[in-house]
Design a protein around this motif. Structure first.
Motif, PDB file in Angstrom:
ATOM      1  N   GLY A   1       5.134  -0.645   3.185  1.00 12.75           N
ATOM      2  CA  GLY A   1       4.399   0.343   4.215  1.00 12.75           C
ATOM      3  C   GLY A   1       5.649   1.489   4.401  1.00 12.75           C
ATOM      4  N   ILE A   2       6.971  -0.232   4.694  1.00 11.22           N
ATOM      5  CA  ILE A   2       7.968   0.943   4.513  1.00 11.22           C
ATOM      6  C   ILE A   2       8.483   2.579   4.048  1.00 11.22           C
ATOM      7  CG2 ILE A   2      10.254   1.169   4.859  1.00 11.22           C
ATOM      8  CD1 ILE A   2      10.510  -1.674   5.963  1.00 11.22           C
TER       9      ILE A   2
ATOM     10  N   TYR B   1       5.960   4.215   1.606  1.00  9.92           N
ATOM     11  CA  TYR B   1       4.324   4.710   1.604  1.00  9.92           C
ATOM     12  C   TYR B   1       5.051   5.765   2.523  1.00  9.92           C
ATOM     13  CZ  TYR B   1      -0.427   6.657   2.509  1.00  9.92           C
ATOM     14  OH  TYR B   1      -1.057   6.866   2.119  1.00  9.92           O
ATOM     15  N   THR B   2       5.143   5.557   3.932  1.00  7.62           N
ATOM     16  CA  THR B   2       6.004   5.821   5.002  1.00  7.62           C
ATOM     17  C   THR B   2       6.709   7.292   5.248  1.00  7.62           C
ATOM     18  OG1 THR B   2       5.591   3.860   6.637  1.00  7.62           O
ATOM     19  CG2 THR B   2       6.805   6.195   7.692  1.00  7.62           C
TER      20      THR B   2
ATOM     21  N   THR C   1       4.544   9.593   1.496  1.00  5.47           N
ATOM     22  CA  THR C   1       3.236   9.647   1.633  1.00  5.47           C
ATOM     23  C   THR C   1       2.694  10.989   1.505  1.00  5.47           C
ATOM     24  OG1 THR C   1       1.105   9.075   3.060  1.00  5.47           O
ATOM     25  CG2 THR C   1       2.826   9.576   3.936  1.00  5.47           C
TER      26      THR C   1
ATOM     27  N   PRO D   1      -0.062  -0.070   3.071  1.00  2.00           N
ATOM     28  CA  PRO D   1      -0.247   1.173   2.450  1.00  2.00           C
ATOM     29  C   PRO D   1      -2.197   1.092   2.880  1.00  2.00           C
ATOM     30  CG  PRO D   1       1.111   0.395   1.022  1.00  2.00           C
ATOM     31  CD  PRO D   1       0.711  -0.362   1.539  1.00  2.00           C
TER      32      PRO D   1
ATOM     33  N   ALA E   1      -2.504   1.886   6.128  1.00  2.00           N
ATOM     34  CA  ALA E   1      -2.471   3.221   7.464  1.00  2.00           C
ATOM     35  C   ALA E   1      -3.421   4.236   6.588  1.00  2.00           C
ATOM     36  CB  ALA E   1      -1.499   3.543   6.890  1.00  2.00           C
TER      37      ALA E   1
ATOM     38  N   TYR F   1      -5.236   6.384   9.401  1.00  2.00           N
ATOM     39  CA  TYR F   1      -4.977   8.074   8.821  1.00  2.00           C
ATOM     40  C   TYR F   1      -6.380   8.647   9.196  1.00  2.00           C
ATOM     41  CZ  TYR F   1      -4.101  12.668   7.447  1.00  2.00           C
ATOM     42  OH  TYR F   1      -4.059  14.038   7.392  1.00  2.00           O
TER      43      TYR F   1
END
Length: 164
Positions: free
Chosen positions: A57-58, A60-61, A64, A111, A114, A118
């Motif tokens: 997640g980190i 991917y941020t 992205t 991801p 997220a 989105y």
């Protein structure tokens, strides 16, 4: 009508994803028992899954905005990887193999969530978003419940007896 079809598609992605991830989560303890561990091993499997998801997640941020494909392509690829990993979990015969496929599944989890959020935010009109997200996460939770009965890891659901 078009936004409804887009929303329905993302709900379907959520159900499929949560079903597949639920198969891994609900089989953590039987998998650990089969590999000679108990509740600690089951907890370790969930910890590895969650930890790899958090790291992904980190990451991917950070990347992205630089990824070439849109949310649909990314979600399709990540969903396919999670499905293959779930089948791999059922076939893993050692802790090394098991943790490898659990890490792979975990790397797709944050991801994919997220991306779903989105995409749904962009699909649903602003005045309907709270309803949309309510449905998105409720149906996702419903997708994980049947995983208990028809998990791709089903060969692990009852540990075989140990030889004396």
């Amino acid at each position: 009508m078009r936004s409804n079809l887009g929303f329905i598609a993302w709900v379907a992605v959520g159900v499929a994803f949560s079903h597949t991830l639920g198969a891994i989560e609900t089989q953590a303890l039987p998998l650990a028992q089969t590999l000679g561990s108990g509740t600690f091993g089951g907890g370790a499997i969930i910890t590895v899954l969650a930890g790899s998801s958090a790291l992904a997640g980190i990451a991917y941020t950070v990347v992205t905005d630089r990824l070439p494909d849109g949310p649909g392509s990314q979600a399709g690829a990540l969903s396919a990887v999670v499905a293959v990993a779930a089948v791999g979990v059922g076939q893993a015969g050692s802790w090394t193999a098991l943790l490898t496929v659990v890490i792979v599944a975990g790397l797709c989890t944050a991801p994919l969530n997220a991306i779903r959020s989105y995409a749904v935010e962009r699909t649903i009109p602003e005045h309907r978003r709270s309803q949309g997200f309510g449905w998105l996460y409720t149906t996702g939770a419903c997708g994980s419940r049947p995983a208990v009965w028809n998990s791709p890891c089903c060969r692990w659901t009852s540990p075989s007896p140990r030889p004396p």
